[in-house]
Design an enzyme around this catalytic site. Structure first.
Site: not given
Length: 496
Positions: A265-266
C-alpha cells in the site's frame, strides 16, 4: 524567445524556498515517528512548531500575495497558469490562519500523537480523551477560519485541503449509494467463501525475514531505493519528499500479511511521489493532485494488483524463500488468502469489500465532530453503533481496536478519511480504463508483466502532478469524472 515573466519567476523562487524548508519539516516528522527516542518528544514538538510558524510566515508573506496579483497580468503558458492557480490555492489556505494558531496546532498534535502510541495498546481512552479534545477544538477553529474564507461549510473546508473541489454533498451521495448495496454484497461474498477451503500459514514469521521480504516486493514494484527507504512506525505511513520518500510499516511475528500488504500500500504512495514531474519540483504544480488520487495509487497497488491472481503467483516463491515451504504459500491458496472477506475491527487490515464500511463510519463521525453536532466524549457510542450496523461487530469497551486504532484524529487529519474510499473508486476506474485500452492486461499481469500498469499510471497520473484539476485529470485519463459504478463492478467481478 518566451516573454519575460519577472513576477512569476520571483514566485517560483519563493515556492522553491518553501519546499526546501518543508523538506526538513517532513524528515523531522518522519524521524519523530520512526526513530526518535521517547524523551525527545517535547523538544521535537517545540522544534516542529517553530518550523510550522516559519513556514507559515513564508506562505503568508505580503510580498507573495502582491506577487500573485502581479503575475496574473504576465504572459504565462498553460503550465505556468496551472502553477499560479495552485500557488493561489495554497496562499488562500495559509492566509486564512494566524501564525499562533498554526503553532498551537502543531504542538497539540505532536503531544496527542506521541501519547497515543502508548495509550492505544493500553486501551486508555480516558487518558487519550483530553489530548483529543484539545486537537478537536483547534481543528474546529481551523475549519471555521477556512470556511469563512472559502464560503464552504467547516468540515467541507477541511476536506478541501485534501480533496480540492470535493463537496460534502457529493461524498454523502456516493457513500449513500454504497450503503444500499454493500451489506448484501458482504453477505453474498462471505457465504460463497464459506464453501471454500483456505489453508492458513503457520508462524512464527521472523521479523528480519519479513523486512527482507517487504523490501524485495518493493523492488518488484519498482520502488527506487536510491530515493527512499522503508522503516517501522506505530502506524504505517508515507512521508518525506519526492527526492527522499520515507515509507513505514509495522511487523507482527504471527502475521506477515499485515506488514506485507501494508508495505505494498505505502509503495503505491511512494511510487507516485517518486514520479511526480521532477523538472518542476519545488512548485505547487509538481505536487500530488489530491489525496483521493494518492490513495488511488496505494489501493491500485494493494487491492487492484495485490488481489490479482497473477501477483499471487509472483509472491508465492518469495514467501517460500522467506519462511520455508508451506502448502499455504501455493499461488491458488495465497490468492484466496489475499482476497478473503471477513468483517473485522481494523481498517488498515480490512479486505477491499468491507473496507468502505470503515471509511463511511469515520466520515459520519468526524463530520459531526467538526460541525459541532457531537463531542469527543460521544465517539465510542457512535463507533459501537456504526460497527454493529455496518459490519455486525461488537466493539464496546475495545478502544484499542476501536476509535483509537487510527492516528488520523490524533494528528488532526479531520477531512482525510473520505479520500480512502474515493481513492478505491478511482483505482477501479483506472483499471477499467486500462482493460479497455489493453484487453490482454490480465494476461500480462498473470505472466508477471507489471510494467504496462506502471507505465499507464505514470503517463496519466504520476507525471501530471497538479497540472489539472481532479475532474480534468480523471477525464483525460479515463474519459469521465469519478464514476463509482466501476468500483461496484470490480468487487462483483472479483468476488462473485
Amino acid at each position: 524567445m518566451p516573454p519575460a515573466t519577472p513576477q512569476y519567476d520571483a514566485l517560483t523562487d519563493r515556492f522553491t524556498r518553501i519546499h526546501r524548508f518543508a523538506h526538513l519539516q517532513n524528515i523531522a516528522h518522519w524521524d519523530q515517528q520512526a526513530n526518535m527516542p521517547t524523551r525527545g518528544n517535547e523538544a521535537r514538538s517545540a522544534a516542529l512548531a517553530e518550523m510550522a510558524g516559519l513556514l507559515h510566515r513564508l506562505r503568508t508573506d505580503h510580498a507573495l500575495g502582491s506577487g500573485l496579483d502581479a503575475a496574473t497580468g504576465e504572459s504565462l503558458d498553460d503550465a505556468q497558469k496551472a502553477n499560479l492557480r495552485e500557488m493561489r490555492r495554497q496562499w488562500d489556505a495559509a492566509t486564512s490562519l494566524p501564525e499562533a494558531l498554526v503553532e498551537k496546532r502543531s504542538l497539540a498534535i505532536s503531544r496527542c500523537e506521541h501519547a497515543w502510541r502508548s495509550q492505544r495498546p493500553a486501551n486508555d481512552w480516558a487518558g487519550f480523551l483530553p489530548n483529543l479534545k484539545e486537537v478537536l477544538a483547534i481543528s474546529r477553529e481551523v475549519a471555521q477560519r477556512l470556511a469563512d474564507r472559502s464560503g464552504l461549510m467547516p468540515y467541507e473546508a477541511l476536506m478541501d485541503q485534501y480533496e480540492p473541489g470535493m463537496t460534502t454533498a457529493k461524498v454523502r451521495e456516493v457513500f449513500g449509494d454504497v450503503r444500499t448495496w454493500l451489506p448484501d454484497l458482504i453477505r453474498r461474498v462471505t457465504e460463497k467463501q464459506a464453501r471454500e477451503t483456505v489453508l492458513l500459514p503457520h508462524g512464527p514469521f521472523a521479523l528480519d525475514a519479513q523486512r527482507a521480504l517487504c523490501e524485495r516486493v518493493m523492488q518488484m514494484l519498482q520502488f527506487d531505493f536510491s530515493a527512499g527507504r522503508l522503516d517501522v512506525s506505530a502506524h504505517p505511513f508515507s512521508g518525506g519528499v519526492p527526492e527522499d520518500v520515507r515509507l513505514t510499516t509495522r511487523f507482527r511475528e504471527d502475521d506477515f500479511l499485515q506488514s506485507l500488504m501494508g508495505t505494498v500500500h505505502e509503495t503505491g504512495h511512494g511510487r507516485y511521489e517518486q514520479n511526480l514531474p521532477r523538472a518542476l519540483l519545488g512548485q505547487p504544480v509538481a505536487e500530488a493532485r489530491s489525496m483521493a488520487l494518492h490513495e488511488s495509487q496505494s489501493l491500485a497497488f494493494e487491492m487492484q494488483l495485490g488481489g490479482h491472481p497473477g501477483v499471487a503467483r509472483l509472491l508465492s516463491p518469495m514467501l517460500v524463500e522467506a519462511f520455508g515451504d508451506q502448502a499455504a504459500f501455493m499461488p491458488g491458496n495465497l490468492h484466496r488468502l489475499l482476497t478473503r472477506v471477513k468483517p473485522g475491527f481494523i481498517r488498515v487490515d480490512a479486505d477491499e469489500v468491507t473496507y468502505p464500511a470503515h471509511v463511511m463510519m469515520r466520515f459520519d463521525i468526524e463530520r459531526a465532530l467538526i460541525e459541532g453536532e457531537v463531542e469527543a466524549e460521544d465517539i465510542p457510542a457512535l463507533w459501537d453503533a456504526a460497527m454493529m450496523e455496518l459490519l455486525g461487530i461488537d466493539t464496546r469497551g475495545n478502544y484499542t481496536d476501536g476509535p483509537m486504532q487510527d492516528v488520523h484524529w490524533a494528528d488532526g487529519l479531520f477531512g482525510y478519511f473520505p479520500c480512502y474510499s474515493l481513492g478505491a473508486m478511482y483505482a477501479a476506474q483506472w483499471f477499467a480504463t486500462m482493460r479497455r485500452t489493453m484487453p490482454d492486461l490480465d494476461a500480462r499481469i498473470n505472466d508477471g508483466e507489471l510494467g504496462d500498469v506502471f507505465g499507464w499510471l505514470d503517463t496519466n497520473i504520476w507525471s501530471q502532478g497538479s497540472r489539472w484539476t481532479t475532474d480534468e485529470l480523471a477525464v483525460r485519463a479515463s474519459g469521465e469524472t469519478l464514476n463509482p459504478a466501476h468500483f461496484k463492478a470490480h468487487l462483483e467481478s472479483r468476488y462473485l
